[in-house]
Write an enzyme that holds these catalytic residues in place. Structure first.
Site, PDB file in Angstrom:
ATOM      1  N   ASP A 221       0.772  -1.125  -0.078  1.00 44.44           N
ATOM      2  CA  ASP A 221       0.015  -0.150   0.318  1.00 44.44           C
ATOM      3  C   ASP A 221       0.826   1.176   0.087  1.00 44.44           C
ATOM      4  O   ASP A 221       2.044   1.286   0.285  1.00 44.44           O
ATOM      5  CB  ASP A 221      -0.944   0.071   1.378  1.00 44.44           C
ATOM      6  CG  ASP A 221       0.165  -0.247   2.482  1.00 44.44           C
ATOM      7  OD1 ASP A 221       0.141  -1.248   2.873  1.00 44.44           O
ATOM      8  OD2 ASP A 221       0.532   0.855   3.007  1.00 44.44           O
ATOM      9  N   ASP A 223       1.545   4.467   2.187  1.00 45.21           N
ATOM     10  CA  ASP A 223       1.089   5.020   3.470  1.00 45.21           C
ATOM     11  C   ASP A 223       0.343   6.213   3.283  1.00 45.21           C
ATOM     12  O   ASP A 223       0.359   7.035   2.521  1.00 45.21           O
ATOM     13  CB  ASP A 223       2.507   5.079   4.389  1.00 45.21           C
ATOM     14  CG  ASP A 223       2.019   4.881   5.728  1.00 45.21           C
ATOM     15  OD1 ASP A 223       1.219   3.906   5.957  1.00 45.21           O
ATOM     16  OD2 ASP A 223       2.652   5.485   6.478  1.00 45.21           O
TER      17      ASP A 223
HETATM   18  N1  ADE Z   1       2.480  -3.088   6.447  1.00 45.20           N
HETATM   19  C1  ADE Z   1       2.173  -2.961   5.308  1.00 45.20           C
HETATM   20  N2  ADE Z   1       1.555  -1.764   5.110  1.00 45.20           N
HETATM   21  C2  ADE Z   1       2.056  -1.007   6.187  1.00 45.20           C
HETATM   22  C3  ADE Z   1       1.891   0.256   6.365  1.00 45.20           C
HETATM   23  N3  ADE Z   1       1.429   1.243   5.852  1.00 45.20           N
HETATM   24  N4  ADE Z   1       2.424   0.889   7.690  1.00 45.20           N
HETATM   25  C4  ADE Z   1       3.054  -0.124   8.386  1.00 45.20           C
HETATM   26  N5  ADE Z   1       3.152  -1.184   8.248  1.00 45.20           N
HETATM   27  C5  ADE Z   1       2.592  -1.845   7.126  1.00 45.20           C
END
Ligand code: ADE
Length: 280
Positions: A221, A223
């Site tokens: 993803d 963030d």
């Molecule tokens: N693991 C997968 N996506 C994440 C995210 N956006 N922040 C922290 N850990 C994750």
């Protein structure tokens, strides 16, 4: 001091991340106890191209352990007690740059610890269950990942047609919640590349045992500070990991084949001249 098993020694340990619960098909399941308590699950030992590999799902088979509840010391000790000298740590991460979207593979070369309250050393001066008292040891951690393992990971990814990002910084947050937009923007502004929840203390505990550790990050993803939508959800992370776990496994096959049989990297010398008190 290390618990031997009735099999030839393992060379390579793999800690599977979210949605990664099996590595090889033909495996021997072993349960391993450690002076630090039980690891996340049984360990699964198998052979790949003449290399003996032990796989351990770091969240447990049913993903019942959140990142802050994982017994990282037990996991690393268990792998080492089977003989593992080189550890591969695939994990799901969020991208902190727009160009690191879902499906990007990053092989970081730096780490920032934003966890809190996790036990992050074997050398805490506390007597273990077996009565052994560890010495005070300060390992070098300027370069947290094995340089040889990193090259094997990059070559393995390229062999599978997956152009990896070579280097970058993994920031590890305490979780289990995802970051706020402000936190996430701050991480991006620092120039950090990806954010995860399990990379620390895994890497430093490996170094403290003189093991090689290679972090392999699958972006699931963007963030919260980078994307413009609703923010990250656990479903999204699991879905993207599930879509990519097959090819990640293929990459890891190539990485295992590319790891050298004999080590002479910084990790293999991490404990040279040090008295650990742990019979390593
Ligand atoms: N693991 C997968 N996506 C994440 C995210 N956006 N922040 C922290 N850990 C994750």
């Amino acid at each position: 001091d290390l618990t031997p098993v009735e099999t030839a020694p393992v060379e390579i340990g793999i800690l599977g991340g979210s949605g990664f619960y099996a590595f090889l098909d033909d495996v021997t399941e072993v349960t391993v106890d450690t002076p630090y308590g039980a690891p996340s699950d049984s360990l699964f030992i198998g052979d790949l191209d003449g290399r003996r590999v032990a796989f351990l799902p770091r969240h447990g088979r049913g993903h019942h352990l959140p990142p802050h509840r994982i017994n990282y010391r037990a996991n690393l000790w268990a792998l080492r007690s089977l003989g593992a000298q080189q550890i591969l740590g695939p994990c799901a991460v969020g991208g902190l740059r727009p160009e690191y979207g879902p499906g990007t593979l990053v092989v970081p070369d730096q780490l920032v610890d934003r966890t809190s309250g996790r036990v992050q050393t074997f050398y805490d001066g506390v007597p273990r269950e077996d009565g052994r008292i560890p010495e005070v040891v300060h390992v070098s951690f300027a370069d947290p990942y094995c340089p040889v393992g990193r090259q094997a990971a990059l070559a393995g990814a390229r062999a599978s047609g997956w152009e990896p990002v070579d280097g970058g910084t993994l920031v590890v947050i305490e979780g289990p919640r995802f970051s706020t937009r402000a936190e996430s923007r701050w991480y991006s502004a620092q120039g950090w590349s990806v954010v995860g929840m399990t990379g620390h203390p895994e890497a430093v505990l490996a170094r403290e045992l003189g093991l090689c550790y290679t972090s392999i990050n699958l972006v699931t993803d963007l963030d919260a500070g980078v994307e413009t939508g609703e923010g990250v959800t656990h479903e999204e992370v699991l879905a993207v990991f599930a879509q990519n776990v097959g090819r990640l496994r293929t990459v890891l096959f190539d990485v295992v084949k590319g790891l050298p049989a004999a080590r002479d990297c910084i990790c293999s010398h991490a404990l040279d001249g040090l008295e650990t008190g742990l019979d390593l």
